[in-house]
Design an enzyme around this catalytic site. Sequence first.
Site, PDB file in Angstrom:
ATOM      1  N   HIS A  61       2.636  -9.493  -1.743  1.00  0.00           N
ATOM      2  CA  HIS A  61       1.834  -9.206  -2.925  1.00  0.00           C
ATOM      3  C   HIS A  61       2.408  -8.043  -3.730  1.00  0.00           C
ATOM      4  O   HIS A  61       3.083  -7.185  -3.177  1.00  0.00           O
ATOM      5  CB  HIS A  61       0.407  -8.807  -2.525  1.00  0.00           C
ATOM      6  N   LYS A  71       2.861   2.406  -3.050  1.00  0.00           N
ATOM      7  CA  LYS A  71       1.959   2.446  -1.905  1.00  0.00           C
ATOM      8  C   LYS A  71       2.552   3.299  -0.788  1.00  0.00           C
ATOM      9  O   LYS A  71       3.763   3.324  -0.586  1.00  0.00           O
ATOM     10  CB  LYS A  71       1.745   1.033  -1.341  1.00  0.00           C
ATOM     11  N   TYR A 131      -3.593   1.879   3.454  1.00  0.00           N
ATOM     12  CA  TYR A 131      -2.601   2.276   2.453  1.00  0.00           C
ATOM     13  C   TYR A 131      -3.230   2.941   1.243  1.00  0.00           C
ATOM     14  O   TYR A 131      -4.356   2.659   0.867  1.00  0.00           O
ATOM     15  CB  TYR A 131      -1.720   1.104   2.031  1.00  0.00           C
ATOM     16  N   ASP A 169      -2.337 -17.251  -0.310  1.00  0.00           N
ATOM     17  CA  ASP A 169      -0.955 -16.818  -0.059  1.00  0.00           C
ATOM     18  C   ASP A 169      -0.015 -18.006   0.157  1.00  0.00           C
ATOM     19  O   ASP A 169       1.175 -17.913  -0.139  1.00  0.00           O
ATOM     20  CB  ASP A 169      -0.900 -15.868   1.138  1.00  0.00           C
TER      21      ASP A 169
END
Length: 182
Positions: A61, A71, A131, A169
């Site tokens: 992603h 991130k 994260y 996904d």
Amino acid sequence: MFIPTEFEGLWIIEPKVFSDARGYFYESFNQQVFEKETGISINFVQDNQSLSSFGVLRGLHLQFGEYAQAKLVRVLSGEVLDVVVDVRPDSPTFGKSFSILLSANNKKQLFIPRGFAHGFVVTSDTAEFFYKCDNFYAPQYEGGIIYNDTELAIDWQVEEKLLIVSERDRKLPTFREFCRKV
């Protein structure tokens, strides 16, 4: 310890852990130290956390445009294989992937700059994944790449038949299709 990778802006962070009979302590993020060690000015605005079981694969992603995200990822419990793909067209590592084992035991973190697709697969019974993001979630600017793209040939280290991948996904485009869209 901050360890640069061959990918510009992608850093492995190994914190100094203080352990004794009571347990352990470590500083998981210090903005001044981060900026001094990496040369990257960062302002995290959102924290995310997930719990997944063995074989769950989330990714690959990313957000793009003005909502691209950097991130800082780590594992609070369990273990994952964390994978990134460089999708920055002008990068010398464009189209290459990088993977690292992140776990509650090794306490390693990975800083992922903007311009990378990101995913992970759980390699322990369960894993809590955490994260920090430097930009807010914006679904209209999200995209991704199919996890089993033949051109990328990522070794997820879990047998395909054991992977648990969301329907969303499974419908992500290939790397080439993704590159044509952005």
